[in-house]
Motif scaffolding. Structure first.
Motif, PDB file in Angstrom:
ATOM      1  N   ASN A  33       0.789  -1.236   0.000  1.00 50.40           N
ATOM      2  CA  ASN A  33       0.000   0.000   0.000  1.00 50.40           C
ATOM      3  C   ASN A  33       0.823   1.289   0.000  1.00 50.40           C
ATOM      4  O   ASN A  33       0.255   2.379   0.019  1.00 50.40           O
ATOM      5  CB  ASN A  33      -0.991   0.033   1.167  1.00 50.40           C
ATOM      6  N   PHE A  34       2.149   1.193  -0.033  1.00 52.53           N
ATOM      7  CA  PHE A  34       2.941   2.394  -0.229  1.00 52.53           C
ATOM      8  C   PHE A  34       2.771   2.881  -1.670  1.00 52.53           C
ATOM      9  O   PHE A  34       2.584   2.068  -2.588  1.00 52.53           O
ATOM     10  CB  PHE A  34       4.424   2.128   0.037  1.00 52.53           C
ATOM     11  N   ILE A  35       2.834   4.180  -1.860  1.00 52.14           N
ATOM     12  CA  ILE A  35       2.817   4.757  -3.199  1.00 52.14           C
ATOM     13  C   ILE A  35       4.263   4.974  -3.639  1.00 52.14           C
ATOM     14  O   ILE A  35       5.044   5.639  -2.934  1.00 52.14           O
ATOM     15  CB  ILE A  35       2.059   6.103  -3.225  1.00 52.14           C
ATOM     16  N   TRP A  36       4.614   4.415  -4.782  1.00 52.67           N
ATOM     17  CA  TRP A  36       5.968   4.555  -5.338  1.00 52.67           C
ATOM     18  C   TRP A  36       5.926   5.457  -6.553  1.00 52.67           C
ATOM     19  O   TRP A  36       5.050   5.309  -7.414  1.00 52.67           O
ATOM     20  CB  TRP A  36       6.548   3.186  -5.697  1.00 52.67           C
ATOM     21  N   MET A  37       6.884   6.375  -6.635  1.00 46.43           N
ATOM     22  CA  MET A  37       6.935   7.318  -7.746  1.00 46.43           C
ATOM     23  C   MET A  37       8.359   7.432  -8.283  1.00 46.43           C
ATOM     24  O   MET A  37       9.326   7.342  -7.519  1.00 46.43           O
ATOM     25  CB  MET A  37       6.465   8.706  -7.288  1.00 46.43           C
ATOM     26  N   THR A  38       8.478   7.615  -9.586  1.00 46.68           N
ATOM     27  CA  THR A  38       9.783   7.895 -10.193  1.00 46.68           C
ATOM     28  C   THR A  38       9.864   9.370 -10.528  1.00 46.68           C
ATOM     29  O   THR A  38       8.871   9.987 -10.934  1.00 46.68           O
ATOM     30  CB  THR A  38       9.998   7.065 -11.463  1.00 46.68           C
ATOM     31  N   ILE A  43      13.841   7.641  -6.718  1.00 48.47           N
ATOM     32  CA  ILE A  43      12.600   6.923  -6.443  1.00 48.47           C
ATOM     33  C   ILE A  43      12.022   7.456  -5.136  1.00 48.47           C
ATOM     34  O   ILE A  43      12.747   7.664  -4.161  1.00 48.47           O
ATOM     35  CB  ILE A  43      12.854   5.407  -6.311  1.00 48.47           C
ATOM     36  N   VAL A  44      10.700   7.652  -5.095  1.00 47.60           N
ATOM     37  CA  VAL A  44      10.053   8.207  -3.905  1.00 47.60           C
ATOM     38  C   VAL A  44       9.025   7.211  -3.378  1.00 47.60           C
ATOM     39  O   VAL A  44       8.254   6.641  -4.154  1.00 47.60           O
ATOM     40  CB  VAL A  44       9.361   9.546  -4.221  1.00 47.60           C
ATOM     41  N   ARG A  45       9.012   7.021  -2.060  1.00 43.60           N
ATOM     42  CA  ARG A  45       8.006   6.196  -1.400  1.00 43.60           C
ATOM     43  C   ARG A  45       7.151   7.088  -0.501  1.00 43.60           C
ATOM     44  O   ARG A  45       7.666   7.838   0.328  1.00 43.60           O
ATOM     45  CB  ARG A  45       8.665   5.097  -0.556  1.00 43.60           C
ATOM     46  N   TYR A  46       5.836   6.994  -0.666  1.00 49.19           N
ATOM     47  CA  TYR A  46       4.892   7.801   0.114  1.00 49.19           C
ATOM     48  C   TYR A  46       4.042   6.877   0.977  1.00 49.19           C
ATOM     49  O   TYR A  46       3.470   5.909   0.481  1.00 49.19           O
ATOM     50  CB  TYR A  46       4.012   8.617  -0.831  1.00 49.19           C
ATOM     51  N   PHE A  51       7.166  11.525   2.566  1.00 52.35           N
ATOM     52  CA  PHE A  51       7.836  11.101   1.348  1.00 52.35           C
ATOM     53  C   PHE A  51       9.278  10.716   1.684  1.00 52.35           C
ATOM     54  O   PHE A  51      10.015  11.509   2.278  1.00 52.35           O
ATOM     55  CB  PHE A  51       7.834  12.213   0.299  1.00 52.35           C
ATOM     56  N   LEU A  52       9.666   9.493   1.303  1.00 45.39           N
ATOM     57  CA  LEU A  52      11.028   9.020   1.504  1.00 45.39           C
ATOM     58  C   LEU A  52      11.688   8.874   0.139  1.00 45.39           C
ATOM     59  O   LEU A  52      11.182   8.161  -0.730  1.00 45.39           O
ATOM     60  CB  LEU A  52      11.022   7.679   2.238  1.00 45.39           C
ATOM     61  N   SER A  80      12.538  -0.675 -11.647  1.00 46.61           N
ATOM     62  CA  SER A  80      12.699   0.564 -12.395  1.00 46.61           C
ATOM     63  C   SER A  80      14.175   0.758 -12.727  1.00 46.61           C
ATOM     64  O   SER A  80      15.027   0.727 -11.830  1.00 46.61           O
ATOM     65  CB  SER A  80      12.192   1.761 -11.589  1.00 46.61           C
ATOM     66  N   TYR A  81      14.465   0.937 -14.009  1.00 43.82           N
ATOM     67  CA  TYR A  81      15.822   1.238 -14.450  1.00 43.82           C
ATOM     68  C   TYR A  81      16.008   2.753 -14.527  1.00 43.82           C
ATOM     69  O   TYR A  81      15.089   3.487 -14.895  1.00 43.82           O
ATOM     70  CB  TYR A  81      16.103   0.636 -15.828  1.00 43.82           C
ATOM     71  N   ASN A  82      17.216   3.212 -14.189  1.00 36.83           N
ATOM     72  CA  ASN A  82      17.502   4.629 -14.357  1.00 36.83           C
ATOM     73  C   ASN A  82      17.964   4.905 -15.773  1.00 36.83           C
ATOM     74  O   ASN A  82      17.996   4.006 -16.615  1.00 36.83           O
ATOM     75  CB  ASN A  82      18.520   5.114 -13.326  1.00 36.83           C
ATOM     76  N   GLU A  83      18.308   6.163 -16.046  1.00 34.01           N
ATOM     77  CA  GLU A  83      18.598   6.562 -17.422  1.00 34.01           C
ATOM     78  C   GLU A  83      19.822   5.862 -18.002  1.00 34.01           C
ATOM     79  O   GLU A  83      19.960   5.749 -19.222  1.00 34.01           O
ATOM     80  CB  GLU A  83      18.789   8.074 -17.497  1.00 34.01           C
ATOM     81  N   SER A  84      20.742   5.390 -17.156  1.00 31.50           N
ATOM     82  CA  SER A  84      21.916   4.687 -17.666  1.00 31.50           C
ATOM     83  C   SER A  84      21.578   3.292 -18.157  1.00 31.50           C
ATOM     84  O   SER A  84      22.336   2.693 -18.907  1.00 31.50           O
ATOM     85  CB  SER A  84      22.982   4.585 -16.572  1.00 31.50           C
ATOM     86  N   LYS A  85      20.401   2.766 -17.719  1.00 30.78           N
ATOM     87  CA  LYS A  85      19.956   1.415 -18.054  1.00 30.78           C
ATOM     88  C   LYS A  85      20.917   0.349 -17.541  1.00 30.78           C
ATOM     89  O   LYS A  85      20.895  -0.799 -17.991  1.00 30.78           O
ATOM     90  CB  LYS A  85      19.776   1.249 -19.575  1.00 30.78           C
TER      91      LYS A  85
END
Length: 260
Positions: A33-38, A43-46, A51-52, A80-85
């Motif tokens: 039930n945490f909200i994850w955001m990129t 990466i952010v966890r709510y 917000f962490l 989730s991969y970052n821009e460097s892949k």
């Protein structure tokens, strides 16, 4: 970011330091039930109150710009991969693990043609509405789509059906409950599934000058029309729309990801 409780909304923004970035690229509610955001800075966890942030300041990440979140919510396995892949954030048990791992290929070869991975709507990776794409469903089946044909295959890429279907925009396609839909500007839609092809019309709302939002990881699809946000649902391969909320500044806010 807006959170809605009892039909009231609260906006969270970096302008007042509640978020570290306004650039939210993807948003997913995990199994716990945490909200994850990129964002462009980690990466952010709510958790409903705080917000962490996970980025280079408190992890081993070398690159902190992220876009999509993929994987299975049900299996508690998000990635989730970052821009460097080359760096993978693995999310499980409400925690993150950083792995040094190259991203897999973003295309599949079918009958000598490269079909690119559809990452949802709007797409973070491609702007070409005429390129061939593939969509992998939750049951393992795969749709291969171009501007002339739709082919449904099983997980081993054995053909189940192949349907001629001329279309002018690959980004009018989305999947709901293991069925593929194509929504035209006039509200007419076409549905493709293991049961065959069907069609209908999305009534009661205008669909011109609209935007589609397909959260491919949560399986949710939204339609925004004149600041009204509708959730699209599949009821026995019939497409329906339910008004969720209206935000007066939605169309001008550069929103690219939605979660309800």
């Amino acid at each position: 970011m807006a959170c809605q409780e009892n039909y009231t909304a609260r906006w969270y923004t970096a302008d007042n330091n509640e978020l570290q970035q306004n650039s939210i690229k993807a948003i997913v509610q995990g199994k716990h039930n945490f909200i994850w955001m990129t964002t462009e800075n980690g990466i952010v966890r709510y958790d409903g109150n705080n917000f962490l942030v996970f980025n280079s300041s408190n992890t081993s990440l070398e690159h902190t710009r992220f876009t999509d979140i993929f994987g299975s919510i049900e299996k508690d396995s998000l990635t989730s991969y970052n821009e460097s892949k080359k760096e993978l954030v693995f999310i499980r048990n409400a925690k993150v693990q950083i792995l040094k791992k190259n991203a897999p290929k973003s295309s599949l070869v079918r009958n000598g043609r490269h079909f690119f991975f559809h990452d949802g709507l709007p797409s973070n990776y491609s702007i070409n509405q005429h390129e061939p794409y593939y969509i992998r469903l939750s049951n393992g089946n795969i749709f291969f789509i171009d501007n002339q044909t739709i082919e449904l295959c099983d997980s081993k890429m054995k053909s189940i059906s192949k349907t001629p279907f001329k279309n002018d925009n690959i980004f009018n396609f989305f999947a709901l409950n293991n069925s593929l839909f194509y929504l035209e500007d006039n509200g007419n839609y076409h549905c493709f599934s293991e049961k065959g092809e069907s069609s209908g019309k999305l009534n009661a709302i205008p669909t011109r000058n609209r935007r589609l939002f397909w959260n491919i990881t949560t399986g949710q699809v939204f339609l925004s029309v004149k600041n009204k946000i509708y959730q699209l649902k599949n009821q026995n391969d019939q497409l329906t729309a339910q008004l969720i909320v209206e935000y007066k500044d939605f169309e001008t806010s550069n929103i690219i990801s939605c979660l309800f």
